[in-house]
Enzyme design. Sequence first.
Site, PDB file in Angstrom:
ATOM      1  N   HIS A  37       0.843  -1.207   0.000  1.00 47.01           N
ATOM      2  CA  HIS A  37       0.000   0.000   0.000  1.00 47.01           C
ATOM      3  C   HIS A  37       0.875   1.253   0.000  1.00 47.01           C
ATOM      4  O   HIS A  37       0.554   2.258  -0.638  1.00 47.01           O
ATOM      5  CB  HIS A  37      -0.915   0.013   1.230  1.00 47.01           C
ATOM      6  CG  HIS A  37      -1.878  -1.131   1.304  1.00 47.01           C
ATOM      7  ND1 HIS A  37      -1.837  -2.077   2.293  1.00 47.01           N
ATOM      8  CD2 HIS A  37      -2.913  -1.489   0.496  1.00 47.01           C
ATOM      9  CE1 HIS A  37      -2.814  -2.959   2.112  1.00 47.01           C
ATOM     10  NE2 HIS A  37      -3.468  -2.626   1.032  1.00 47.01           N
ATOM     11  N   GLN A  61     -17.673  -8.149  -1.790  1.00 48.26           N
ATOM     12  CA  GLN A  61     -16.729  -8.851  -2.652  1.00 48.26           C
ATOM     13  C   GLN A  61     -16.218 -10.164  -2.041  1.00 48.26           C
ATOM     14  O   GLN A  61     -15.369 -10.817  -2.644  1.00 48.26           O
ATOM     15  CB  GLN A  61     -15.569  -7.943  -3.060  1.00 48.26           C
ATOM     16  CG  GLN A  61     -14.564  -7.655  -1.977  1.00 48.26           C
ATOM     17  CD  GLN A  61     -13.585  -6.567  -2.408  1.00 48.26           C
ATOM     18  OE1 GLN A  61     -13.975  -5.433  -2.645  1.00 48.26           O
ATOM     19  NE2 GLN A  61     -12.316  -6.927  -2.549  1.00 48.26           N
TER      20      GLN A  61
HETATM   21  P1  AMP Z   1      -6.228  -4.343  -0.707  1.00 54.91           P
HETATM   22  O1  AMP Z   1      -6.154  -3.523   0.541  1.00 54.91           O
HETATM   23  O2  AMP Z   1      -5.641  -5.720  -0.564  1.00 54.91           O
HETATM   24  O3  AMP Z   1      -7.586  -4.341  -1.337  1.00 54.91           O
HETATM   25  O4  AMP Z   1      -5.263  -3.629  -1.752  1.00 54.91           O
HETATM   26  C1  AMP Z   1      -5.409  -2.259  -2.068  1.00 54.91           C
HETATM   27  C2  AMP Z   1      -4.529  -1.940  -3.239  1.00 54.91           C
HETATM   28  O5  AMP Z   1      -3.162  -2.229  -2.912  1.00 54.91           O
HETATM   29  C3  AMP Z   1      -4.852  -2.770  -4.503  1.00 54.91           C
HETATM   30  O6  AMP Z   1      -4.749  -1.925  -5.635  1.00 54.91           O
HETATM   31  C4  AMP Z   1      -3.777  -3.819  -4.490  1.00 54.91           C
HETATM   32  O7  AMP Z   1      -3.476  -4.329  -5.778  1.00 54.91           O
HETATM   33  C5  AMP Z   1      -2.598  -3.035  -3.939  1.00 54.91           C
HETATM   34  N1  AMP Z   1      -1.577  -3.921  -3.387  1.00 54.91           N
HETATM   35  C6  AMP Z   1      -1.759  -4.918  -2.472  1.00 54.91           C
HETATM   36  N2  AMP Z   1      -0.591  -5.546  -2.230  1.00 54.91           N
HETATM   37  C7  AMP Z   1       0.347  -4.941  -2.993  1.00 54.91           C
HETATM   38  C8  AMP Z   1       1.750  -5.135  -3.193  1.00 54.91           C
HETATM   39  N3  AMP Z   1       2.417  -6.082  -2.548  1.00 54.91           N
HETATM   40  N4  AMP Z   1       2.395  -4.318  -4.066  1.00 54.91           N
HETATM   41  C9  AMP Z   1       1.718  -3.351  -4.742  1.00 54.91           C
HETATM   42  N5  AMP Z   1       0.386  -3.117  -4.598  1.00 54.91           N
HETATM   43  C10 AMP Z   1      -0.285  -3.899  -3.738  1.00 54.91           C
END
Ligand code: AMP
Length: 276
Positions: A37, A61
């Site tokens: 993030h 989701q």
């Molecule tokens: P989430 O909180 O898991 O829904 O993720 C929020 C955003 O962070 C989404 O766009 C994910 O693709 C991105 N994200 C999660 N993990 C990573 C990572 N390791 N590297 C880059 N972006 C990430």
Amino acid sequence: MLIIKDILNLKLYLKAYQEKGYSIGYVPTMGALHQGHAKLLKQSQNDNQKTVMSIFVNEKQFNKKEDFDKYPRNKGRDYDFCDSYNVDIIFEPSTEEIYQDNKPKLKNKYFKNILCDQFRPGHFDGVITVLNELFSVIDTNKVYFGEKDFQQLKIVEKLIEDKFPNLQLVPVSTERSEEGIAYSSRNENLSKKQLQEFITFHNSVIQFTKSLDRKSQINEANNLANKFITNLADQKFDYFEFRNTNSLEIEGNISNARLFYAIYKGQTRLIDNIEL
Ligand code: AMP
């Protein structure tokens, strides 16, 4: 740093930013924040004068209530995390705030019946439903999504093309730990032993991808990929296959493909994709 819970207030602050001519970047998340993030945040701060992060665990989701209940949440730490990265606004709405008028779920039409859509039916309907609401109220110039969730990124690209032509989608490459695995909120649910097993698994996958001839066709490489994963006798998985980076179809050769996987360690489902 402002922590805003309601749409009305959020709109007032965004309007004030816009009146000052600031460009605004938006990073949607489900919290339990980590270095992945942070990479999105840093990219947004590099591109814009103001950055908004939303934290919303979107029940729509999750296919299983149990998975939603188990999703890691750690509000206090998330606030400190955002503060340390100088986030301007955290938008943290309640479910009632987002789904005020009980509109029906949107139906995703893109990249259907493959990868996560095949194994989590309805998941992307929930993703685009919440993003449709969020993009409608969080009026910003750019929005940041990670390549870690590659199929999601491609579907969001379509949602934006179809419904939010003034919003620019910025893809961000996957941030990995020193051991090579992608940072993920779900890693928090792994025991030490499961985490170590996952690291070993991921690194053997990297070795496998390195052993392949880059001119191989995707379908040939998938025969080998299938042998690789089924030889790991007790490794539960949903999918483990190469797909074309642009179309997500099984076409072309692996130099323009990614290896996508969804595996389990205990009850925890872990996804990643590897570029050759
Ligand atoms: P989430 O909180 O898991 O829904 O993720 C929020 C955003 O962070 C989404 O766009 C994910 O693709 C991105 N994200 C999660 N993990 C990573 C990572 N390791 N590297 C880059 N972006 C990430």
